[in-house]
Write a protein that holds these residues in place. Structure first.
Motif, PDB file in Angstrom:
ATOM      1  N   ARG A  43       0.835  -1.221   0.000  1.00  0.00           N
ATOM      2  CA  ARG A  43       0.000   0.000   0.000  1.00  0.00           C
ATOM      3  C   ARG A  43       0.861   1.260   0.000  1.00  0.00           C
ATOM      4  NH1 ARG A  43      -5.164   0.134   3.612  1.00  0.00           N
ATOM      5  NH2 ARG A  43      -5.267   2.049   2.410  1.00  0.00           N
ATOM      6  N   VAL A  44       1.925   1.253   0.800  1.00  0.00           N
ATOM      7  CA  VAL A  44       2.825   2.414   0.852  1.00  0.00           C
ATOM      8  C   VAL A  44       3.484   2.622  -0.504  1.00  0.00           C
ATOM      9  CG1 VAL A  44       4.985   3.268   1.842  1.00  0.00           C
ATOM     10  CG2 VAL A  44       3.233   2.304   3.335  1.00  0.00           C
ATOM     11  N   LEU A  45       3.959   1.536  -1.125  1.00  0.00           N
ATOM     12  CA  LEU A  45       4.602   1.661  -2.434  1.00  0.00           C
ATOM     13  C   LEU A  45       3.624   2.146  -3.497  1.00  0.00           C
ATOM     14  CD1 LEU A  45       6.878  -1.502  -2.386  1.00  0.00           C
ATOM     15  CD2 LEU A  45       7.564   0.879  -2.077  1.00  0.00           C
ATOM     16  N   ASP A  46       2.383   1.690  -3.434  1.00  0.00           N
ATOM     17  CA  ASP A  46       1.369   2.176  -4.369  1.00  0.00           C
ATOM     18  C   ASP A  46       1.144   3.676  -4.189  1.00  0.00           C
ATOM     19  OD1 ASP A  46       1.007  -0.313  -5.480  1.00  0.00           O
ATOM     20  OD2 ASP A  46      -0.817  -0.772  -4.333  1.00  0.00           O
ATOM     21  N   ASP A  47       1.079   4.119  -2.938  1.00  0.00           N
ATOM     22  CA  ASP A  47       0.891   5.545  -2.663  1.00  0.00           C
ATOM     23  C   ASP A  47       2.070   6.373  -3.175  1.00  0.00           C
ATOM     24  OD1 ASP A  47      -1.527   4.948  -1.491  1.00  0.00           O
ATOM     25  OD2 ASP A  47      -0.788   5.126   0.573  1.00  0.00           O
ATOM     26  N   ILE A  48       3.272   5.853  -2.990  1.00  0.00           N
ATOM     27  CA  ILE A  48       4.466   6.558  -3.473  1.00  0.00           C
ATOM     28  C   ILE A  48       4.425   6.650  -4.992  1.00  0.00           C
ATOM     29  CG2 ILE A  48       6.973   6.387  -3.739  1.00  0.00           C
ATOM     30  CD1 ILE A  48       7.040   5.281  -0.861  1.00  0.00           C
ATOM     31  N   GLU A  49       4.022   5.570  -5.640  1.00  0.00           N
ATOM     32  CA  GLU A  49       3.936   5.574  -7.103  1.00  0.00           C
ATOM     33  C   GLU A  49       2.951   6.632  -7.590  1.00  0.00           C
ATOM     34  OE1 GLU A  49       2.975   2.573 -10.844  1.00  0.00           O
ATOM     35  OE2 GLU A  49       2.656   1.890  -8.794  1.00  0.00           O
ATOM     36  N   VAL A  50       1.816   6.744  -6.929  1.00  0.00           N
ATOM     37  CA  VAL A  50       0.811   7.758  -7.291  1.00  0.00           C
ATOM     38  C   VAL A  50       1.398   9.155  -7.136  1.00  0.00           C
ATOM     39  CG1 VAL A  50      -1.385   8.788  -6.609  1.00  0.00           C
ATOM     40  CG2 VAL A  50      -1.186   6.307  -6.812  1.00  0.00           C
ATOM     41  N   LEU A  51       2.086   9.401  -6.041  1.00  0.00           N
ATOM     42  CA  LEU A  51       2.683  10.721  -5.804  1.00  0.00           C
ATOM     43  C   LEU A  51       3.736  11.049  -6.846  1.00  0.00           C
ATOM     44  CD1 LEU A  51       3.040  10.640  -1.916  1.00  0.00           C
ATOM     45  CD2 LEU A  51       1.430  12.006  -3.266  1.00  0.00           C
ATOM     46  N   VAL A  52       4.553  10.084  -7.212  1.00  0.00           N
ATOM     47  CA  VAL A  52       5.597  10.315  -8.210  1.00  0.00           C
ATOM     48  C   VAL A  52       4.960  10.626  -9.568  1.00  0.00           C
ATOM     49  CG1 VAL A  52       7.437   9.174  -9.525  1.00  0.00           C
ATOM     50  CG2 VAL A  52       7.366   8.980  -7.036  1.00  0.00           C
ATOM     51  N   ARG A  53       3.921   9.874  -9.913  1.00  0.00           N
ATOM     52  CA  ARG A  53       3.238  10.137 -11.195  1.00  0.00           C
ATOM     53  C   ARG A  53       2.601  11.526 -11.206  1.00  0.00           C
ATOM     54  NH1 ARG A  53       1.964   5.415 -14.500  1.00  0.00           N
ATOM     55  NH2 ARG A  53       2.848   3.592 -13.473  1.00  0.00           N
ATOM     56  N   GLN A  54       1.977  11.908 -10.106  1.00  0.00           N
ATOM     57  CA  GLN A  54       1.367  13.240 -10.028  1.00  0.00           C
ATOM     58  C   GLN A  54       2.427  14.323 -10.161  1.00  0.00           C
ATOM     59  OE1 GLN A  54      -0.746  13.208  -6.316  1.00  0.00           O
ATOM     60  NE2 GLN A  54      -2.556  12.224  -7.190  1.00  0.00           N
ATOM     61  N   ARG A  55       3.524  14.120  -9.475  1.00  0.00           N
ATOM     62  CA  ARG A  55       4.583  15.134  -9.482  1.00  0.00           C
ATOM     63  C   ARG A  55       5.223  15.253 -10.868  1.00  0.00           C
ATOM     64  NH1 ARG A  55       7.391  17.176  -4.518  1.00  0.00           N
ATOM     65  NH2 ARG A  55       8.650  18.767  -5.440  1.00  0.00           N
ATOM     66  N   SER A  56       5.387  14.119 -11.542  1.00  0.00           N
ATOM     67  CA  SER A  56       6.016  14.173 -12.867  1.00  0.00           C
ATOM     68  C   SER A  56       5.059  14.736 -13.919  1.00  0.00           C
ATOM     69  CB  SER A  56       6.494  12.782 -13.291  1.00  0.00           C
ATOM     70  OG  SER A  56       5.406  11.901 -13.425  1.00  0.00           O
ATOM     71  N   ALA A  57       3.747  14.681 -13.638  1.00  0.00           N
ATOM     72  CA  ALA A  57       2.765  15.243 -14.572  1.00  0.00           C
ATOM     73  C   ALA A  57       2.730  16.770 -14.487  1.00  0.00           C
ATOM     74  CB  ALA A  57       1.377  14.680 -14.277  1.00  0.00           C
ATOM     75  N   ASP A  58       3.178  17.322 -13.374  1.00  0.00           N
ATOM     76  CA  ASP A  58       3.150  18.789 -13.183  1.00  0.00           C
ATOM     77  C   ASP A  58       4.211  19.500 -13.979  1.00  0.00           C
ATOM     78  OD1 ASP A  58       1.028  18.527 -11.503  1.00  0.00           O
ATOM     79  OD2 ASP A  58       2.246  18.594  -9.674  1.00  0.00           O
TER      80      ASP A  58
END
Length: 58
Positions: A43-58
């Motif tokens: 779950r933690v790794l999934d959350d980190i992946e979501v944050l990284v994708r959001q940040r790279s989309a900005d």
């Protein structure tokens, strides 16, 4: 220089954890299992992946 930590610990406990054969918690309230740790880590790794994708989309 690296420190080697092999050869310490209880081999029977290590095998029990590896094969998930621990019969009962070692102390009251210690219901933390390998499966629960793995689930939490996923779950933690999934959350980190979501944050990284959001940040790279900005």
């Amino acid at each position: 220089m690296t420190t080697e930590y092999s050869g310490t610990g209880d081999p029977a406990r290590s095998l029990a954890l590896s094969w998930r054969t621990r019969d009962k918690p070692s102390r009251k309230g210690a219901d933390l299992t390998v499966e629960r740790i793995e689930f939490g880590l996923a779950r933690v790794l999934d959350d980190i992946e979501v944050l990284v994708r959001q940040r790279s989309a900005d």
